[in-house]
Design an enzyme around this catalytic site. Structure first.
Site, short mmCIF file in Angstrom:
data_model
loop_
_atom_site.label_atom_id
_atom_site.label_comp_id
_atom_site.label_asym_id
_atom_site.label_seq_id
_atom_site.Cartn_x
_atom_site.Cartn_y
_atom_site.Cartn_z
N CYS A 92 0.82 -1.20 0.00
CA CYS A 92 0.00 0.00 0.00
C CYS A 92 0.87 1.27 0.00
O CYS A 92 1.82 1.36 0.76
CB CYS A 92 -0.89 -0.02 1.24
SG CYS A 92 -2.03 1.35 1.29
N ARG A 99 -12.55 0.65 -4.83
CA ARG A 99 -12.22 1.01 -3.46
C ARG A 99 -11.36 2.27 -3.42
O ARG A 99 -11.45 3.09 -2.53
CB ARG A 99 -11.46 -0.19 -2.86
CG ARG A 99 -10.82 0.12 -1.56
CD ARG A 99 -10.16 -1.12 -0.98
NE ARG A 99 -9.42 -0.68 0.20
CZ ARG A 99 -8.95 -1.46 1.12
NH1 ARG A 99 -9.13 -2.75 1.03
NH2 ARG A 99 -8.31 -0.98 2.15
P1 RVP Z 1 -0.59 -6.96 3.98
O1 RVP Z 1 -1.08 -8.14 4.76
O2 RVP Z 1 0.34 -6.10 4.77
O3 RVP Z 1 0.01 -7.34 2.67
O4 RVP Z 1 -1.85 -6.04 3.72
C1 RVP Z 1 -3.04 -6.50 3.11
C2 RVP Z 1 -4.08 -5.40 3.15
O5 RVP Z 1 -3.63 -4.26 2.42
C3 RVP Z 1 -5.40 -5.74 2.51
O6 RVP Z 1 -6.23 -6.55 3.30
C4 RVP Z 1 -5.99 -4.36 2.24
O7 RVP Z 1 -6.64 -3.83 3.35
C5 RVP Z 1 -4.77 -3.53 1.95
N1 RVP Z 1 -4.60 -3.24 0.53
C6 RVP Z 1 -4.94 -4.00 -0.54
N2 RVP Z 1 -4.59 -3.33 -1.65
C7 RVP Z 1 -4.06 -2.18 -1.24
C8 RVP Z 1 -3.55 -1.12 -2.09
O8 RVP Z 1 -3.43 -1.24 -3.29
N3 RVP Z 1 -3.23 0.00 -1.48
N4 RVP Z 1 -4.06 -2.16 0.11
#
Ligand code: RVP
Length: 493
Positions: free
Chosen positions: A303, A406
């Site tokens: 993210c 989203r």
């Molecule tokens: P991680 O487990 O740290 O890889 O994080 C997963 C989470 O990141 C997802 O459940 C969602 O809330 C968030 N996410 C998914 N896509 C993105 C993005 O493109 N920013 N963020």
């Protein structure tokens, strides 16, 4: 004038203070609530991402005692189809079994068997009356796949049982007749259900599995707020999902509250809202009727929200703040994103989470969508943010609209104008979900032992979190040594 808050803390900023313990790790009970209506035996939820959760991952997660949330980078029909696959995958009794007609070809049946990963199908006439069954055994030596089922099937009379037969009686019939499938029929011979021997062996193999009242695996699915969201929710509920997550990047918003209230008013499934990262955001979702609140603005490994938009809250503080609103209301908290080690699960729960949602920790599993990638003899799987350019491009192809995402600014003019909030990459291959979950839950049990807590509720009440310095973090990881052997539950960041 802008205000400054206290500094926020995340996983690497804190440790649980060890406390007196009179239990062994094996005695710790990891049972928790995903939402008001759904209990899990392990607090793990697989992320609604197109490189993490489709039917295969959801089945694997539910079998382990957690749950998978199907992503929505699919057309409405495809996402509902994925839900259907999970609900049919393993059941005490299949209430609406896949069937074929005597006039279908063997090729048709093979396609059905491959899609639903089943080994045979009951054959019914136009009135739904059972006329036979066609299984692998009937088809094994057939070379002409254009032959009609009627010529190959095992025709009536078959061993059947009445609707409502007990589990024990059904098992006795399967055993006595050495058969694998027991069709359930009414007095007129119409097919109403199917019990398979596979379901009995699966129950023994996966004693913690998360199941609904009919013995089917439990599954959730994500939707957004605009566009086809309502139609999507209706199709998913029709397909049998147990919980809907209304999943937007900025959940502290009117659109999300309205959507939760709308689905709650029209259905009996649990509805979860997210993501938020503050107490006020959590309170708004509670007031809208959410059955759980999902927390996380920007902690995800893929993210870039915090650097692109400059907004977010470190995840341990965000979870704790949300739990201050959710705890008194009896609404569970899902800590979503940012977890890299089993110890982070312990910290998230200590801070107030009831479950955690995992992306990167599960994206490398055998059951996640996508093929293995080989680089210099090492195995990887791709993993990308749902707000990344690649995921958004794919969404358009999959039939979901570019603008109803989203991540907000997709409606400013299509792909070339899109402002990504995620990146695309790859994670090491980690083997089956069962092995990964074993390590993660094992780490959680160790954490419960060190903190003297038998249950998740005790963790919420009793754990103490100590902020640490950069030197403390350095000391926490292996240091002053060159690692020569990889541990199954540790990797360098
Ligand atoms: P991680 O487990 O740290 O890889 O994080 C997963 C989470 O990141 C997802 O459940 C969602 O809330 C968030 N996410 C998914 N896509 C993105 C993005 O493109 N920013 N963020």
């Amino acid at each position: 004038m802008a205000k400054f808050t206290e500094p926020g803390l995340t996983f690497d900023d804190v440790l649980l203070v060890p406390a007196y313990s009179d239990l062994q790790p094996g005695e710790a009970d990891t049972t928790t609530r995903l939402s008001r209506g759904i209990t899990l035996r392990i607090p793990l939820v697989s992320a609604a991402m197109d490189t993490v959760t489709e039917a295969r991952m959801a089945v694997a997660m539910a079998r382990q005692g957690g749950i998978g949330i199907l992503h929505r980078n699919l057309s409405v029909e495809d996402q509902a189809g994925q839900a259907d696959l999970v609900k049919r995958s393993e059941a005490g009794m299949v209430t609406n079994p896949i069937t074929c007609s005597p006039d279908d070809t063997l090729a048709d049946v093979e396609r059905l068997c491959a899609t639903y990963r089943i080994s045979g199908v009951p054959v019914t006439d136009v009135n739904g009356v059972l006329v036979g069954i066609v299984t692998n055994r009937d088809m094994r030596f057939e070379t002409d796949h254009s032959r009609p089922v009627r010529e190959v099937m095992t025709a009536m009379p078959l061993v059947t049982a009445p609707v409502g037969v007990s589990r024990d009686d059904a098992f006795a019939l399967l055993r006595k007749n050495k058969i694998e499938k027991l069709p359930l029929v009414d007095a007129a011979g119409r097919l109403h259900g199917l019990i398979t021997v596979k379901d009995f062996t699966k129950s023994e193999q996966y004693p913690l599995a998360t199941k609904d009242a009919d013995g089917r695996l439990v599954v959730g699915a994500a939707i957004g707020v605009g566009g086809d969201a309502e139609q999507r929710a209706a199709a998913l509920i029709e397909a049998g999902v147990d919980v809907i997550i209304v999943d937007v990047a900025h959940g502290h918003s009117k659109g999300l509250a309205d959507m939760i209230a709308k689905i709650k008013a029209n259905s009996r499934v649990d509805v979860i809202g997210g993501n938020i990262a503050t107490r006020a955001g959590a309170q708004m979702l509670i007031d809208a009727g959410a059955d759980a609140v999902k927390v996380g603005v920007g902690p995800g490994s893929i993210c870039t929200t915090r650097v692109v938009a400059g907004v977010g809250a470190p995840q341990v503080t965000a979870i704790h703040e949300a739990s201050l609103a959710c705890g008194p209301a009896g609404v569970p908290v899902i800590g979503d994103g940012g977890l890299q080690y089993s110890g982070d699960i312990v910290k998230a729960i200590a801070a107030g989470a009831d479950t955690v949602m995992l992306g990167s920790l599960l994206a490398g599993c055998e059951e996640s969508p996508g093929e293995l990638i080989f680089i210099n003899g090492k195995q990887f799987k791709s993993y990308r943010g749902m707000g990344s350019l690649g995921a958004v491009r794919n969404r358009e192809r999959g039939g979901a609209s570019f603008s109803k995402d989203r991540y907000a600014q997709a409606d400013v003019g299509g792909e070339d104008k899109y402002i990504p909030e995620g990146i695309e990459g790859q994670v090491p291959y980690r083997g089956p979900v069962s092995a990964v979950a074993h390590q993660l839950v094992g780490g959680l049990r160790q954490g419960m032992w060190y903190s003297g807590c038998r249950t998740i509720a005790e963790m919420h009440d009793r754990c103490e979190l100590m902020p640490i310095t950069a030197a403390g973090l350095k000391e926490s990881h292996p240091h002053d040594i060159q690692m020569t052997v990889e541990a199954p539950n540790y990797h360098r960041r």
